[in-house]
Write an enzyme that holds these catalytic residues in place. Structure first.
Site, PDB file in Angstrom:
ATOM      1  N   ALA A 295       0.870  -1.184   0.000  1.00  0.00           N
ATOM      2  CA  ALA A 295       0.000   0.000   0.000  1.00  0.00           C
ATOM      3  C   ALA A 295       0.899   1.223   0.000  1.00  0.00           C
ATOM      4  CB  ALA A 295      -0.898   0.001   1.229  1.00  0.00           C
ATOM      5  N   CYS A 296       0.615   2.173  -0.860  1.00  0.00           N
ATOM      6  CA  CYS A 296       1.435   3.390  -0.958  1.00  0.00           C
ATOM      7  C   CYS A 296       1.407   4.155   0.357  1.00  0.00           C
ATOM      8  CB  CYS A 296       0.909   4.287  -2.080  1.00  0.00           C
ATOM      9  SG  CYS A 296       1.646   5.932  -2.033  1.00  0.00           S
ATOM     10  N   ILE A 297       2.578   4.542   0.838  1.00  0.00           N
ATOM     11  CA  ILE A 297       2.654   5.206   2.148  1.00  0.00           C
ATOM     12  C   ILE A 297       2.005   6.585   2.140  1.00  0.00           C
ATOM     13  CG2 ILE A 297       5.000   6.147   1.783  1.00  0.00           C
ATOM     14  CD1 ILE A 297       5.453   5.448   4.815  1.00  0.00           C
TER      15      ILE A 297
ATOM     16  N   SER B 246      -1.685   6.168   1.956  1.00  0.00           N
ATOM     17  CA  SER B 246      -2.157   5.580   3.216  1.00  0.00           C
ATOM     18  C   SER B 246      -2.242   6.632   4.304  1.00  0.00           C
ATOM     19  CB  SER B 246      -1.219   4.461   3.673  1.00  0.00           C
ATOM     20  OG  SER B 246      -1.299   3.364   2.791  1.00  0.00           O
TER      21      SER B 246
END
Lengths: 128, 118, 97
Positions: B77-79, B82
């Protein structure tokens, strides 16, 4: 030239196809973030604006009163990231009553056939 | 062949997560490799570990654990996406991880095919 | 290049734009709400017939079934998830979201 080609053997062509208008949804903004990060990987990058995506480039956007962070200036920074192939689909532009003079950055206007040919030669295309 | 998969929409709200799952399963059955699954935009909601979908429906979160933990697929998941949506390390689905957008660039370059579901 | 569309042509310009830009001869795959474009007897049917002059059109069978799209415009080919994977193996893919 030969030497340059050898060095660039591992460079892949990656195209970002921007089809969403700004502000109403985050696609356009987060998509631009991806472009900037991918630029650090020194790939052969192209951005093409199709459909409502062309609205993202229109100059004079003022988001103060909607309270959303504007990002039109970020497009101006793309050249510093060596993202120089920035194309706009002619039909999308004209359908929306726009000309190149309406855009905040220099773009090259392309016909559908030219965009199709460019898409065909990409290693990958990413839609935002 | 090496496939990379990007998911851009939240589970349940859109069919993207379902189609991605069925595509990945079919690809694995044919012997293809999934280099990585990357969640971006609202796609990061796929990685929330506190969701409780009703029992009579499919559990999309468990599907990611199945693919991540049991099949060993790297699911990221892209930080930035997120953080923007309140999803933090320690609160994510087993078999997934949080990392940067570089992981998307990486998989795009490495894979033979990038396929985006949104 | 395979062009994938997952939106209904009645609410989104995705299929129109994909068909306008896609290189002649390149296939179009309809999935999710995109499969409504394949339904026979709709106002979109003549447009799809036009598109099919330049592009082979595929539709994802599980999505057709889920949406009760019974009769399809002539010439649309159904694929299952395995067939979807085969199409992607054959060609690079772009999603028109």
């Amino acid at each position: 030239m030969d030497e340059e080609m050898e060095v660039n053997q591992n460079v892949k062509k990656v195209m970002f196809v921007m089809r969403k208008a700004p502000h109403g949804s985050i696609y356009s903004y987060e998509g631009l973030e991806t472009v900037l990060i991918t630029a650090a990987y020194e790939q052969d990058m192209t951005m093409v604006f199709v459909g409502d995506g062309v609205f993202a480039l229109v100059k004079g956007q003022d988001t103060t009163e909607i309270g959303i962070k504007g990002f039109i200036k970020t497009y101006g920074a793309l050249e510093h990231y060596d993202v120089e192939k920035i194309y706009v689909d002619r039909v999308s532009m004209e359908e929306r009553g726009l000309t190149v003079d309406d855009f905040a950055i220099d773009v090259e206007v392309k016909e559908a056939e030219e965009i199709a040919a460019l898409m065909e030669e990409q290693h990958a295309t990413i839609p935002y | 062949m090496k496939f990379a998969v990007q998911v851009l929409e939240a589970p349940y709200n859109n069919q993207a997560s379902d189609t991605a799952y069925h595509f990945i399963k079919a690809a694995l059955e044919k012997g293809h490799t999934i280099v990585r699954v990357f969640f971006y935009h609202n796609g990061v909601i796929n990685a929330i570990n506190s969701a409780e979908p009703p029992n009579d429906d499919r559990n999309i979160y468990k599907r990611w654990t199945e693919l991540g933990k049991e099949k060993g697929i790297d699911i990221v998941a892209c930080i930035a996406a997120s953080k923007r949506r309140g999803i933090k390390e320690g609160q994510i689905v087993e078999g997934t991880r949080i990392s940067g957008l570089g992981q998307l660039a990486d998989m795009t370059i490495e894979a033979d095919r990038l396929i985006t579901f949104g | 290049m395979l062009h994938m569309v997952n939106k209904s042509p009645f609410t989104s310009s995705a299929l129109d734009e994909a068909a306008r830009i896609a290189a002649k001869g390149s296939p179009i795959l309809l999935i999710e709400d995109g499969v409504y474009a394949a339904r026979a007897g709709t106002s979109y049917e003549p447009k799809l017939a036009e598109i099919m002059k330049d592009h082979p059109v595929y539709a994802l069978a599980p999505d057709l079934k889920a949406r009760a799209v019974g009769k399809m415009t002539d010439g649309v080919t159904q694929v299952d998830y395995a067939g979807f994977v085969d199409l992607v193996e054959k060609d690079k893919i772009h999603s028109w979201l």
